[in-house]
Design a protein around this motif. Structure first.
Motif, short mmCIF file in Angstrom:
data_model
loop_
_atom_site.label_atom_id
_atom_site.label_comp_id
_atom_site.label_asym_id
_atom_site.label_seq_id
_atom_site.Cartn_x
_atom_site.Cartn_y
_atom_site.Cartn_z
N THR A 118 49.21 147.80 28.01
CA THR A 118 47.85 148.11 28.45
C THR A 118 47.21 149.14 27.53
OG1 THR A 118 48.46 147.66 30.75
CG2 THR A 118 46.47 148.95 30.38
N THR A 121 46.54 147.61 23.98
CA THR A 121 45.43 146.66 23.96
C THR A 121 44.13 147.31 24.41
OG1 THR A 121 45.98 145.90 26.20
CG2 THR A 121 46.91 144.66 24.36
N GLU A 122 44.15 148.65 24.49
CA GLU A 122 42.99 149.43 24.89
C GLU A 122 42.47 149.00 26.26
OE1 GLU A 122 40.10 149.46 21.77
OE2 GLU A 122 41.41 150.61 20.42
N ALA A 124 43.08 146.34 28.45
CA ALA A 124 42.63 145.00 28.81
C ALA A 124 42.68 144.86 30.34
CB ALA A 124 43.53 143.96 28.15
N TRP A 125 41.59 144.35 30.94
CA TRP A 125 41.48 144.35 32.39
C TRP A 125 42.56 143.51 33.05
CZ3 TRP A 125 41.04 140.02 35.33
CH2 TRP A 125 40.64 138.84 34.69
N TRP A 126 42.93 142.38 32.44
CA TRP A 126 43.92 141.51 33.06
C TRP A 126 45.31 142.13 33.03
CZ3 TRP A 126 47.96 139.63 30.15
CH2 TRP A 126 47.82 139.71 28.75
N LEU A 127 45.59 142.96 32.01
CA LEU A 127 46.86 143.66 31.98
C LEU A 127 46.92 144.74 33.04
CD1 LEU A 127 47.77 144.04 28.19
CD2 LEU A 127 49.11 142.88 29.96
N ARG A 128 45.80 145.41 33.26
CA ARG A 128 45.75 146.42 34.32
C ARG A 128 45.95 145.78 35.68
NH1 ARG A 128 40.52 150.13 33.09
NH2 ARG A 128 39.56 148.09 32.79
N TYR A 188 40.28 143.89 40.35
CA TYR A 188 39.45 143.02 39.51
C TYR A 188 37.98 143.44 39.56
CZ TYR A 188 36.43 139.14 38.33
OH TYR A 188 35.41 138.39 37.80
N GLY A 191 37.58 146.47 37.49
CA GLY A 191 37.75 146.16 36.08
C GLY A 191 36.58 145.37 35.51
#
Length: 327
Positions: A118, A121-122, A124-128, A188, A191
């Motif tokens: 996370t 990849t700075e 990334a919303w899907w990783l969070r 979600y 994010g």
């Protein structure tokens, strides 16, 4: 001469302490993760596993918050690993204890890797989103481990005929899935930048069905919360009804009802107080408390009411007896 196993009080106590400490650490980890997110401190440490290339990072606000999150993750990993070691050494024949502890450890390792990904990849919303889901999985596994730790070596209760009726019902399963998805949907929404799109509650800017993607998705989260809430309240009521058959289910049902009611209030306050970082962090923490209470209610019915509290290997005195028999 028959061999008897000695009570394993020391092992049980250690198992219980470690399981409870691990659960508390997991809850704190999720809470700190929420604080990192709402304060925008996710890149307080832009690299991983070091922070600004150092073991001891600079004393800056965002950096300290993110680094505290990493330190709490390390503590959680140590506690869960210690729990696994105790279970494997003392209770490896107990599949509920062994599986819950091993699953928790595996998920902690996955969460650590995702945490690093996370950052790299700075954010990334899907990783969070995936990171949060794994963290809630850790919490669920540790709730089961806690229940197992308190039931090891205890005698079977007199009435367990209705034990599986509550925990394995479709209602409870639906509630578990619903709460888990509700937590992820809230992540979600945040994010995607829609977390503060509806500035009023319970309506969205005075409308039940607002127009615009941001408003629609925000309200969809609220409507989903209503559906899930009804399931949760039904499970809490069922748990209360089973209080005479499943020890602890009545109190756990009341706690589930209280946690969900508090979460409704916090959700409203989040909007009414203008989406301040503090109340948004509390909102995620309360959601996790609801998740803990719901998993606890289900696990009370799933987990057997008693386990073999004996050791997997004879104690020293028993070993001497065995040698005498062999001679």
């Amino acid at each position: 001469m028959s061999l008897t196993r000695k009570p394993d009080k020391g092992g049980r106590t250690l198992f219980r302490v470690l399981a409870v400490a691990s659960l508390v650490a997991a809850f704190a980890q999720v809470t700190l993760g929420g604080v990192v997110r709402v304060t925008g401190s996710g890149l307080g440490c832009p690299d991983w596993p070091l922070c600004h290339g150092q073991l001891i990072p600079p004393f800056e606000f965002a950096t300290l918050i993110e680094y505290s999150h990493r330190l709490s993750a390390s503590l959680l990993g140590v506690l869960v690993l210690a729990t696994v070691i105790v279970v494997l050494l003392r209770y490896r024949r107990n599949r509920w204890g062994k599986n819950s502890a091993l699953i928790a450890l595996a998920l902690v390792l996955v969460a650590a890797v995702l945490g690093g990904a996370t950052v790299l990849t700075e954010l990334a919303w899907w990783l969070r989103l995936l990171h949060l889901g794994i963290a809630e999985g850790v919490v669920a596994a540790l709730v089961i481990a806690v229940i197992v730790s308190w039931r090891v070596g205890r005698e079977e209760s007199a009435d367990t005929a209705n034990r599986g009726e509550m925990g394995k019902s479709r209602l409870t399963t639906a509630a578990l899935i619903g709460v888990f998805l509700l937590i992820l949907s809230g992540s979600y929404i945040v994010g995607a930048g829609y977390g503060s799109s509806c500035g009023t509650w319970p309506l969205c800017n005075g409308s039940l069905f607002p127009e615009g993607r941001a408003y629609i998705e925000h309200m969809a989260h609220r409507y989903f919360a209503v559906i899930v809430g009804l399931l949760v309240l039904a499970v809490a009521y069922t748990a209360w009804q089973k209080r005479l058959h499943i020890p602890g289910s009545g109190l756990s049902g009341l706690l589930l009802f209280a946690a969900f009611s508090a979460q409704i209030l916090v959700g409203a306050l989040t909007v009414w107080m203008g989406f301040t970082p503090e109340i948004k962090a509390i909102h995620l923490s309360m959601a996790t408390l609801v998740w803990i209470a719901l998993v606890f209610v289900a696990a009370l019915a799933w987990v057997p009411s008693e386990f073999d509290g004996g050791l997997d290997a004879p104690e020293l005195g028993d070993t001497a007896q065995m040698e005498g028999l062999r001679a």
